[in-house]
Design a protein around this motif. Structure first.
Motif, mmCIF file in Angstrom:
data_model
loop_
_atom_site.group_PDB
_atom_site.id
_atom_site.type_symbol
_atom_site.label_atom_id
_atom_site.label_comp_id
_atom_site.label_asym_id
_atom_site.label_seq_id
_atom_site.Cartn_x
_atom_site.Cartn_y
_atom_site.Cartn_z
ATOM 1 N N VAL A 98 0.836 -1.199 0.000
ATOM 2 C CA VAL A 98 0.000 0.000 0.000
ATOM 3 C C VAL A 98 0.872 1.251 0.000
ATOM 4 N N LYS A 99 1.967 1.192 0.708
ATOM 5 C CA LYS A 99 2.889 2.327 0.766
ATOM 6 C C LYS A 99 3.492 2.622 -0.614
ATOM 7 N N LYS A 100 3.862 1.583 -1.346
ATOM 8 C CA LYS A 100 4.444 1.773 -2.684
ATOM 9 C C LYS A 100 3.449 2.430 -3.628
ATOM 10 N N ASP A 101 2.209 1.983 -3.566
ATOM 11 C CA ASP A 101 1.189 2.571 -4.437
ATOM 12 C C ASP A 101 0.967 4.048 -4.099
ATOM 13 N N LYS A 102 1.001 4.384 -2.834
ATOM 14 C CA LYS A 102 0.807 5.779 -2.447
ATOM 15 C C LYS A 102 2.001 6.629 -2.857
ATOM 16 N N GLU A 103 3.202 6.065 -2.792
ATOM 17 C CA GLU A 103 4.390 6.805 -3.223
ATOM 18 C C GLU A 103 4.324 7.137 -4.715
ATOM 19 N N PHE A 104 3.840 6.201 -5.490
ATOM 20 C CA PHE A 104 3.725 6.426 -6.941
ATOM 21 C C PHE A 104 2.737 7.553 -7.233
ATOM 22 N N VAL A 145 1.928 10.038 -5.104
ATOM 23 C CA VAL A 145 2.400 11.294 -4.517
ATOM 24 C C VAL A 145 3.530 11.911 -5.337
ATOM 25 N N MET A 146 4.277 11.071 -6.037
ATOM 26 C CA MET A 146 5.454 11.553 -6.776
ATOM 27 C C MET A 146 5.084 12.673 -7.746
ATOM 28 N N SER A 147 4.039 12.472 -8.521
ATOM 29 C CA SER A 147 3.640 13.479 -9.507
ATOM 30 C C SER A 147 3.167 14.763 -8.832
ATOM 31 N N GLU A 148 2.495 14.637 -7.705
ATOM 32 C CA GLU A 148 2.019 15.829 -7.003
ATOM 33 C C GLU A 148 3.183 16.643 -6.447
ATOM 34 N N VAL A 149 4.189 15.971 -5.919
ATOM 35 C CA VAL A 149 5.340 16.686 -5.361
ATOM 36 C C VAL A 149 6.100 17.427 -6.465
ATOM 37 N N ILE A 150 6.261 16.771 -7.638
ATOM 38 C CA ILE A 150 6.945 17.441 -8.756
ATOM 39 C C ILE A 150 6.177 18.686 -9.190
ATOM 40 N N LYS A 151 4.859 18.580 -9.226
ATOM 41 C CA LYS A 151 4.029 19.714 -9.631
ATOM 42 C C LYS A 151 4.157 20.877 -8.641
ATOM 43 N N ALA A 170 15.825 22.816 -7.584
ATOM 44 C CA ALA A 170 16.348 21.450 -7.585
ATOM 45 C C ALA A 170 15.288 20.554 -8.186
ATOM 46 N N ALA A 171 15.711 19.339 -8.575
ATOM 47 C CA ALA A 171 14.803 18.371 -9.193
ATOM 48 C C ALA A 171 14.402 17.308 -8.180
ATOM 49 N N ILE A 172 13.145 16.903 -8.219
ATOM 50 C CA ILE A 172 12.645 15.847 -7.342
ATOM 51 C C ILE A 172 13.039 14.504 -7.938
ATOM 52 N N ALA A 173 13.831 13.726 -7.208
ATOM 53 C CA ALA A 173 14.303 12.431 -7.712
ATOM 54 C C ALA A 173 13.376 11.291 -7.302
ATOM 55 N N ASP A 174 12.898 11.308 -6.086
ATOM 56 C CA ASP A 174 12.058 10.196 -5.617
ATOM 57 C C ASP A 174 11.420 10.588 -4.291
ATOM 58 N N VAL A 175 10.423 9.822 -3.877
ATOM 59 C CA VAL A 175 9.765 10.013 -2.579
ATOM 60 C C VAL A 175 9.649 8.652 -1.893
ATOM 61 N N GLU A 176 9.578 8.677 -0.591
ATOM 62 C CA GLU A 176 9.436 7.430 0.180
ATOM 63 C C GLU A 176 8.668 7.710 1.463
ATOM 64 N N PHE A 177 7.613 6.932 1.687
ATOM 65 C CA PHE A 177 6.854 6.998 2.925
ATOM 66 C C PHE A 177 7.438 6.016 3.938
ATOM 67 N N GLN A 178 7.344 6.373 5.194
ATOM 68 C CA GLN A 178 7.624 5.404 6.243
ATOM 69 C C GLN A 178 6.473 4.401 6.282
ATOM 70 N N LEU A 179 6.707 3.207 6.807
ATOM 71 C CA LEU A 179 5.699 2.157 6.768
ATOM 72 C C LEU A 179 4.400 2.588 7.425
ATOM 73 N N ASN A 191 3.833 8.033 8.789
ATOM 74 C CA ASN A 191 4.025 9.199 9.656
ATOM 75 C C ASN A 191 5.128 10.126 9.159
ATOM 76 N N LYS A 192 5.832 9.719 8.102
ATOM 77 C CA LYS A 192 6.934 10.526 7.593
ATOM 78 C C LYS A 192 7.034 10.343 6.082
ATOM 79 N N LEU A 193 7.263 11.461 5.363
ATOM 80 C CA LEU A 193 7.458 11.446 3.926
ATOM 81 C C LEU A 193 8.835 12.046 3.625
ATOM 82 N N THR A 194 9.677 11.260 2.976
ATOM 83 C CA THR A 194 11.025 11.705 2.633
ATOM 84 C C THR A 194 11.069 12.070 1.150
ATOM 85 N N ILE A 195 11.568 13.264 0.861
ATOM 86 C CA ILE A 195 11.694 13.744 -0.516
ATOM 87 C C ILE A 195 13.188 13.724 -0.884
ATOM 88 N N PHE A 196 13.531 12.989 -1.940
ATOM 89 C CA PHE A 196 14.912 12.918 -2.412
ATOM 90 C C PHE A 196 15.093 13.937 -3.546
#
Length: 250
Positions: free
Chosen positions: A173-179, A181-187, A196-205, A208-213
């Protein structure tokens, strides 16, 4: 028995009348009166005091009357005090368990980008999916290597458990949500003109935390994330964290 001559006063000395008695002949008498002095004598009480002294906690010196050459002279010898009659306290045989400092192994756990060291309180192997202590929550990762016991790498974070079926389902479920969210963060990054350019995003399991690379032009380039961070926090209501990709690679 004492003779009468022994009790006769010397010449020129006035003597007081003395009453002589024997406790064996008068067992019920408790007092002997002498003029002009009065004193009490109780041989039976002395025997009771001697018995009480032997049962006392405080050791008393043993007194012995040793006769000398003259039959009427005695020398009192005090023996060494006896030890206490109370039994010595028994030595404690209760064993206390002392935690060993080597009751865990250090392992490297890999995530979507990068890896970190964790303490493993149970046996794990490379490739095991585990749940580790995250940032104010829990995160999922894969054991990449088990470090030797002589390693100098230490960490306060530890592995909580092996990933269960429910944990693996939450990871999907986390992977699907990351996919999504990625487009929204870039926008949003383009709207706030992030340099800077958004490379990737990752949710904690536990989400409670969203990491933007982020990828920047050089390691010395400063990126201002404040506008993007405030906007993402209002959208996802979780902690927002930014990481430079060049730092993750190093």
């Amino acid at each position: 028995m004492l003779s009468v001559a022994a009790l006769s006063p010397a010449a020129g000395v006035s003597a007081s009348p003395v009453t002589i008695f024997s406790p064996s002949k008068h067992p019920f008498m408790k007092r002997m009166v002498a003029v002009p002095n009065r004193f009490s004598f109780d041989p039976y009480k002395a025997a009771r005091m001697q018995m009480n002294a032997t049962s006392s906690v405080v050791p008393l010196p043993a007194v012995a009357a040793v006769p000398t050459q003259a039959s009427t002279t005695f020398v009192v010898n005090a023996a060494a005090p006896s030890t206490s009659i109370l039994p010595a306290p028994a030595a404690s045989t209760r064993s206390v368990a002392v935690p060993s400092m080597l009751s865990f192994r250090m392992v490297m756990v890999g995530f979507k980008h990068g890896s970190a060291a964790f303490r493993a309180p149970f046996r794990v192997s490379e490739g095991d999916k585990v749940i580790v202590e995250g940032d104010r929550g829990e995160h999922i990762g894969v054991v990449s290597s088990v470090l030797p016991s002589t390693t100098a790498i230490m960490s306060n974070s530890k592995i909580i458990r092996r990933a269960t079926a429910a944990d693996l389902e939450a990871a999907e479920v986390k992977k699907d949500k990351e996919f999504a969210v990625m487009s929204e963060v870039i926008k949003i990054a383009k709207e706030v003109r992030l340099n800077a350019a958004i490379a990737d995003v990752e949710f904690q399991l536990d989400l409670n935390k969203l990491t933007i690379f982020v990828e920047r032009s050089s390691s010395s380039t400063f990126v201002d994330f404040r506008k993007l961070q405030r906007t993402l926090f209002k959208m996802f209501h979780c902690r927002i964290w930014f990481v430079y990709m060049d730092e993750v690679s190093n």
